[in-house]
Write an enzyme that holds these catalytic residues in place. Structure first.
Site, PDB file in Angstrom:
ATOM      1  N   TYR A 260      -1.421   8.029   6.266  1.00 41.51           N
ATOM      2  CA  TYR A 260      -0.585   6.819   5.877  1.00 41.51           C
ATOM      3  C   TYR A 260      -0.166   6.791   4.475  1.00 41.51           C
ATOM      4  CZ  TYR A 260       0.617   2.343   3.722  1.00 41.51           C
ATOM      5  OH  TYR A 260       1.248   1.664   3.065  1.00 41.51           O
TER       6      TYR A 260
ATOM      7  N   GLU B 175      -1.782   1.585  -2.998  1.00 37.21           N
ATOM      8  CA  GLU B 175      -1.978   1.800  -1.647  1.00 37.21           C
ATOM      9  C   GLU B 175      -3.542   1.933  -1.239  1.00 37.21           C
ATOM     10  OE1 GLU B 175       0.150   1.557   0.660  1.00 37.21           O
ATOM     11  OE2 GLU B 175       2.054   1.489  -0.567  1.00 37.21           O
TER      12      GLU B 175
ATOM     13  N   ASP C 212       1.439   2.324   9.495  1.00 36.83           N
ATOM     14  CA  ASP C 212       0.289   1.345   9.236  1.00 36.83           C
ATOM     15  C   ASP C 212       0.513   0.217  10.496  1.00 36.83           C
ATOM     16  OD1 ASP C 212       2.296  -0.162   8.636  1.00 36.83           O
ATOM     17  OD2 ASP C 212       1.141  -1.290   7.213  1.00 36.83           O
TER      18      ASP C 212
END
Length: 361
Positions: free
Chosen positions: A115, A33, A133
């Site tokens: 996020y 991520e 996002d």
DNA sequence: CATACGTGGGC
DNA sequence: TGCCCAAGTAT
């Protein structure tokens, strides 16, 4: 059938294979991520594989030197991510070695914002938390035909609510990834393939006839251009690099060639002396490297140089002499590699006699 | 809240 | 070539 069911059904049939989707290791998902922030899947893939091979666990990452972490990140951009990932790993290990599992805990880690906290919590721990996002923002701006800048706080709240309604509580991680995958492969910024979209039936943007109209993003500022002269100083098959301070605004913690602003008449040698100390003698023969950065574009002219006065690099500035192999392993800015290849220094290239021919991308 | 951070790919 | 964009965060 509910929209969330349509979405998951589509995802199950259309999702792309990704190395970080094979398991459910929170550390691995966290690393992916961070790398995926503002970076395409296809760009991340090889970096992720190399990174996880070298640092398979939080402990191995925490034990590493920052330079090695940055070197593995070299070329990926946004180097602050790498330094913060490293710092966060050390923080986690210092706190007992367990990966945080709640959004609140995750967001306390450096480099983890709203996020990433929601993404890791939902994908790795099954927490029912919607992500927002760039993909989700675009998909839902279209579904809702939302006018105005979608980055305003009030609008983001509405988008997040809509994302929450599309979440299947039994599979929150897959729901989130489905929405992002949809934005990346179907509901693309230009020429969306609405015929393939599982949400087309209820899409207000499509109903208007021009889904591309959404989201309405603000105009970007034009980048400013900087011109620099970078000096490749070679001695005994080693080249001189300077390390940027960790608190540097740009490319913090990375190694680079000594450089000075171009354009000052006859002042390059003097500028270098002021910045780094020593007496600089420059042999202006080499080419040009163009290094584009989103908000600044560097036009780097590369020249050969030498330093008189021994190791006369000013105190307080970290510097060192590197072989091509060491640079390959440790130098953390890809610009260093570009310039090295351009200059043909330290036996890295056959272009040693490239004369004044411009080189670079 | 606006701005800066990196790079590579598509058109 | 030049512009837009991409699984955001920190200040």
């Amino acid at each position: 059938m509910k929209d969330s069911d349509e979405l998951l059904r589509w995802y199950d049939g259309a999702k792309r294979e990704m190395p970080w989707r094979s398991g459910r290791d929170p550390y691995t998902i966290w690393v992916s991520e961070i790398m995926l922030q503002q970076t395409r899947v296809e760009t991340v893939r090889p970096y992720f594989n190399r990174f996880i091979e070298r640092f398979p666990t939080v402990d191995s990452l925490a034990a590493a030197a920052q330079d090695e972490v940055l070197a593995l990140w070299s070329g990926l951009g946004y180097y602050r991510r790498a330094r913060q990932l490293h710092a966060a790993a050390r923080q986690i290990v210092a706190d007992g070695g367990r990966m945080p599992s709640s959004e609140e805990e995750l967001q306390k880690l450096p480099g983890v914002g709203p996020y990433t906290a929601a993404a890791v919590a939902s994908i790795a721990f099954g927490v029912v938390a919607p992500v927002l996002d760039g993909n989700v923002e675009r998909v839902l701006s279209r579904v809702l035909a939302l006018e105005g800048d979608p980055r305003r706080a009030a609008t983001r709240r509405r988008l997040l609510e809509a994302a929450g309604r599309l979440l299947d509580p039994a599979r929150p991680g897959d729901s989130n990834q489905a929405l992002m995958e949809l934005g990346a492969t179907v509901c693309t910024p230009k020429s969306p393939e609405c015929g393939e979209c599982p949400l087309a039936a209820g899409c207000a943007g499509l109903a208007t006839g021009s889904p591309e109209h959404y989201p309405q993003l603000p105009e970007r500022r034009k980048p400013r251009r900087q011109h620099r002269v970078a000096v490749v100083v070679e001695r005994d098959a080693r080249v001189l690099l300077i390390r940027r301070p960790d608190d540097s605004e740009l490319l913090a913690g990375t190694w680079e060639f000594p450089w000075a602003p171009a354009g000052k008449d006859g002042g390059i040698e003097q500028s270098l002396a002021e910045r780094f100390g020593g007496n600089w003698q420059i042999d202006r023969r080499l080419g040009r490297v163009r290094h584009a950065i989103t908000h600044r574009a560097l036009e780097v002219e590369v020249v050969r140089g030498s330093v008189a006065g021994g190791e006369a690099i000013a105190q307080g500035i970290e510097s060192g002499w590197f072989t091509a192999e060491e640079i390959e392993r440790l130098a953390s800015s890809s610009l260093v590699g570009k310039i090295l290849r351009c200059a043909g220094a330290a036996g890295t290239s056959t272009a040693a006699d490239s004369g004044s021919r411009p080189c670079g991308p």
